[in-house]
Design a protein around this motif. Structure first.
Motif, PDB file in Angstrom:
ATOM      1  N   MET A  17      71.255 -11.108  -2.791  1.00 27.65           N
ATOM      2  CA  MET A  17      70.222 -12.143  -2.684  1.00 27.65           C
ATOM      3  C   MET A  17      70.127 -12.952  -3.978  1.00 27.65           C
ATOM      4  SD  MET A  17      67.301  -9.781  -0.868  1.00 27.65           S
ATOM      5  CE  MET A  17      66.038 -11.027  -0.798  1.00 27.65           C
ATOM      6  N   SER A  18      69.767 -14.210  -3.847  1.00 21.79           N
ATOM      7  CA  SER A  18      69.521 -15.037  -5.029  1.00 21.79           C
ATOM      8  C   SER A  18      68.222 -14.567  -5.678  1.00 21.79           C
ATOM      9  CB  SER A  18      69.400 -16.508  -4.637  1.00 21.79           C
ATOM     10  OG  SER A  18      68.195 -16.733  -3.917  1.00 21.79           O
ATOM     11  N   SER A  19      67.983 -14.999  -6.917  1.00 23.03           N
ATOM     12  CA  SER A  19      66.756 -14.602  -7.596  1.00 23.03           C
ATOM     13  C   SER A  19      65.524 -15.159  -6.866  1.00 23.03           C
ATOM     14  CB  SER A  19      66.764 -15.039  -9.064  1.00 23.03           C
ATOM     15  OG  SER A  19      66.876 -16.434  -9.162  1.00 23.03           O
ATOM     16  N   VAL A  20      65.642 -16.313  -6.276  1.00 25.03           N
ATOM     17  CA  VAL A  20      64.531 -16.901  -5.513  1.00 25.03           C
ATOM     18  C   VAL A  20      64.242 -16.043  -4.282  1.00 25.03           C
ATOM     19  CG1 VAL A  20      63.822 -18.901  -4.123  1.00 25.03           C
ATOM     20  CG2 VAL A  20      64.922 -19.250  -6.347  1.00 25.03           C
ATOM     21  N   GLU A  21      65.292 -15.614  -3.587  1.00 25.80           N
ATOM     22  CA  GLU A  21      65.109 -14.753  -2.413  1.00 25.80           C
ATOM     23  C   GLU A  21      64.496 -13.411  -2.813  1.00 25.80           C
ATOM     24  OE1 GLU A  21      68.729 -16.013   0.589  1.00 25.80           O
ATOM     25  OE2 GLU A  21      69.243 -14.921  -1.260  1.00 25.80           O
ATOM     26  N   GLN A  22      64.919 -12.858  -3.955  1.00 31.92           N
ATOM     27  CA  GLN A  22      64.358 -11.598  -4.432  1.00 31.92           C
ATOM     28  C   GLN A  22      62.872 -11.758  -4.753  1.00 31.92           C
ATOM     29  OE1 GLN A  22      66.844 -10.345  -7.712  1.00 31.92           O
ATOM     30  NE2 GLN A  22      68.434  -9.544  -6.355  1.00 31.92           N
ATOM     31  N   GLU A  23      62.519 -12.858  -5.400  1.00 36.92           N
ATOM     32  CA  GLU A  23      61.105 -13.121  -5.717  1.00 36.92           C
ATOM     33  C   GLU A  23      60.271 -13.227  -4.451  1.00 36.92           C
ATOM     34  OE1 GLU A  23      60.743 -16.502  -8.346  1.00 36.92           O
ATOM     35  OE2 GLU A  23      62.224 -15.660  -9.729  1.00 36.92           O
ATOM     36  N   ARG A  24      60.812 -13.896  -3.436  1.00 37.13           N
ATOM     37  CA  ARG A  24      60.106 -13.998  -2.157  1.00 37.13           C
ATOM     38  C   ARG A  24      59.938 -12.623  -1.510  1.00 37.13           C
ATOM     39  NH1 ARG A  24      63.229 -18.553   0.926  1.00 37.13           N
ATOM     40  NH2 ARG A  24      64.116 -19.047  -1.056  1.00 37.13           N
ATOM     41  N   GLY A  25      60.978 -11.798  -1.621  1.00 39.18           N
ATOM     42  CA  GLY A  25      60.918 -10.446  -1.070  1.00 39.18           C
ATOM     43  C   GLY A  25      59.847  -9.611  -1.741  1.00 39.18           C
ATOM     44  N   VAL A  26      59.802  -9.642  -3.059  1.00 41.73           N
ATOM     45  CA  VAL A  26      58.782  -8.901  -3.809  1.00 41.73           C
ATOM     46  C   VAL A  26      57.392  -9.410  -3.419  1.00 41.73           C
ATOM     47  CG1 VAL A  26      57.828  -8.509  -6.120  1.00 41.73           C
ATOM     48  CG2 VAL A  26      60.296  -8.288  -5.728  1.00 41.73           C
ATOM     49  N   ALA A  27      57.231 -10.709  -3.312  1.00 39.99           N
ATOM     50  CA  ALA A  27      55.937 -11.290  -2.943  1.00 39.99           C
ATOM     51  C   ALA A  27      55.524 -10.858  -1.532  1.00 39.99           C
ATOM     52  CB  ALA A  27      55.991 -12.814  -3.038  1.00 39.99           C
ATOM     53  N   ALA A  28      56.475 -10.785  -0.613  1.00 40.73           N
ATOM     54  CA  ALA A  28      56.169 -10.372   0.756  1.00 40.73           C
ATOM     55  C   ALA A  28      55.665  -8.934   0.800  1.00 40.73           C
ATOM     56  CB  ALA A  28      57.402 -10.535   1.648  1.00 40.73           C
ATOM     57  N   TYR A  29      56.323  -8.035   0.065  1.00 39.48           N
ATOM     58  CA  TYR A  29      55.876  -6.638   0.031  1.00 39.48           C
ATOM     59  C   TYR A  29      54.535  -6.503  -0.684  1.00 39.48           C
ATOM     60  CZ  TYR A  29      60.053  -4.741   2.144  1.00 39.48           C
ATOM     61  OH  TYR A  29      61.056  -4.432   3.031  1.00 39.48           O
ATOM     62  N   ARG A  30      54.343  -7.262  -1.733  1.00 39.03           N
ATOM     63  CA  ARG A  30      53.069  -7.217  -2.456  1.00 39.03           C
ATOM     64  C   ARG A  30      51.929  -7.671  -1.531  1.00 39.03           C
ATOM     65  NH1 ARG A  30      54.292  -9.904  -7.198  1.00 39.03           N
ATOM     66  NH2 ARG A  30      54.971  -7.922  -8.045  1.00 39.03           N
ATOM     67  N   ALA A  31      52.146  -8.758  -0.798  1.00 36.40           N
ATOM     68  CA  ALA A  31      51.126  -9.282   0.118  1.00 36.40           C
ATOM     69  C   ALA A  31      50.854  -8.290   1.252  1.00 36.40           C
ATOM     70  CB  ALA A  31      51.562 -10.629   0.684  1.00 36.40           C
ATOM     71  N   TYR A  32      51.909  -7.670   1.777  1.00 36.40           N
ATOM     72  CA  TYR A  32      51.741  -6.690   2.849  1.00 36.40           C
ATOM     73  C   TYR A  32      50.934  -5.493   2.360  1.00 36.40           C
ATOM     74  CZ  TYR A  32      52.965  -3.220   6.398  1.00 36.40           C
ATOM     75  OH  TYR A  32      52.914  -2.246   7.368  1.00 36.40           O
ATOM     76  N   THR A  33      51.264  -4.996   1.175  1.00 39.21           N
ATOM     77  CA  THR A  33      50.541  -3.851   0.612  1.00 39.21           C
ATOM     78  C   THR A  33      49.077  -4.204   0.386  1.00 39.21           C
ATOM     79  OG1 THR A  33      52.575  -3.061  -0.441  1.00 39.21           O
ATOM     80  CG2 THR A  33      50.504  -2.189  -1.291  1.00 39.21           C
ATOM     81  N   GLU A  34      48.819  -5.390  -0.132  1.00 41.75           N
ATOM     82  CA  GLU A  34      47.435  -5.828  -0.340  1.00 41.75           C
ATOM     83  C   GLU A  34      46.682  -5.933   0.982  1.00 41.75           C
ATOM     84  OE1 GLU A  34      45.524  -6.024  -3.079  1.00 41.75           O
ATOM     85  OE2 GLU A  34      47.300  -5.078  -3.956  1.00 41.75           O
ATOM     86  N   ALA A  35      47.352  -6.418   2.033  1.00 41.86           N
ATOM     87  CA  ALA A  35      46.706  -6.523   3.349  1.00 41.86           C
ATOM     88  C   ALA A  35      46.335  -5.133   3.872  1.00 41.86           C
ATOM     89  CB  ALA A  35      47.626  -7.244   4.338  1.00 41.86           C
ATOM     90  N   LEU A  36      47.223  -4.164   3.686  1.00 43.65           N
ATOM     91  CA  LEU A  36      46.923  -2.786   4.095  1.00 43.65           C
ATOM     92  C   LEU A  36      45.720  -2.248   3.322  1.00 43.65           C
ATOM     93  CD1 LEU A  36      50.539  -1.269   4.188  1.00 43.65           C
ATOM     94  CD2 LEU A  36      49.057  -1.634   6.174  1.00 43.65           C
ATOM     95  N   LYS A  37      45.697  -2.502   2.015  1.00 47.98           N
ATOM     96  CA  LYS A  37      44.596  -2.023   1.180  1.00 47.98           C
ATOM     97  C   LYS A  37      43.279  -2.680   1.570  1.00 47.98           C
ATOM     98  CE  LYS A  37      47.344  -0.710  -2.852  1.00 47.98           C
ATOM     99  NZ  LYS A  37      47.661  -0.991  -4.260  1.00 47.98           N
ATOM    100  N   GLU A  38      43.299  -4.003   1.763  1.00 49.37           N
ATOM    101  CA  GLU A  38      42.085  -4.729   2.131  1.00 49.37           C
ATOM    102  C   GLU A  38      41.531  -4.260   3.473  1.00 49.37           C
ATOM    103  OE1 GLU A  38      42.817  -8.936   1.847  1.00 49.37           O
ATOM    104  OE2 GLU A  38      43.310  -8.781  -0.290  1.00 49.37           O
ATOM    105  N   ALA A  39      42.431  -3.850   4.380  1.00 45.61           N
ATOM    106  CA  ALA A  39      42.002  -3.362   5.692  1.00 45.61           C
ATOM    107  C   ALA A  39      41.529  -1.908   5.626  1.00 45.61           C
ATOM    108  CB  ALA A  39      43.147  -3.500   6.690  1.00 45.61           C
ATOM    109  N   GLY A  40      41.738  -1.263   4.495  1.00 45.61           N
ATOM    110  CA  GLY A  40      41.300   0.116   4.328  1.00 45.61           C
ATOM    111  C   GLY A  40      42.188   1.140   5.020  1.00 45.61           C
TER     112      GLY A  40
END
Length: 130
Positions: A17-40
């Motif tokens: 993956m390009s560095s831009v694609e990797q950054e998007r991937g990290v952001a996607a997992y971070r957002a997903y984890t935050e959504a799980l946490k916010e939902a309890g």
């Protein structure tokens, strides 16, 4: 009830993956984890190192055998996990479908078999172990 999301993906895909694609991937997992946490529903999660760091241990005739490498050689490797608390399988499957791994790998959803007398509260279990 707790459910384990077992994440399988091609461990070599990240390096392609390009560095831009990797950054998007990290952001996607971070957002997903935050959504799980916010939902309890988030209990825990971790990413695993590549399979070349794995060691397999088994007993053969009562003696320990230690082998380098993962248990199984496959196209997709065990890459990480999420442990969530959900009211039922349908809710767990809904969360699994939102996991970024579902778009480039496989998310196996398994109900956790509770240990009698054990607490499902990770914080309490951690405090007790300390």
């Amino acid at each position: 009830m707790q459910y384990l999301f077992i994440l399988f993906a091609d461990q070599n895909a990240w390096g392609r993956m390009s560095s831009v694609e990797q950054e998007r991937g990290v952001a996607a997992y971070r957002a997903y984890t935050e959504a799980l946490k916010e939902a309890g529903v988030w209990v825990g999660s971790n990413r695993l190192q590549n399979t070349n760091t794995a060691t397999t241990v088994r007993l053969v005739d009562g003696k320990s055998q230690v082998l380098d490498g993962p248990y199984a050689d496959s196209k997709e490797q065990l890459a990480g996990y999420y442990l969530i608390e959900a009211p039922d399988l349908d809710a767990a499957l809904s969360w699994a479908a939102r996991c970024p791994t579902a778009s480039h790998g496989t998310v196996e959803v398994r109900p956790v078999w509770p240990v009698p007398g054990a607490t499902s509260d990770v914080a309490s279990a951690t405090a007790t172990a300390a």
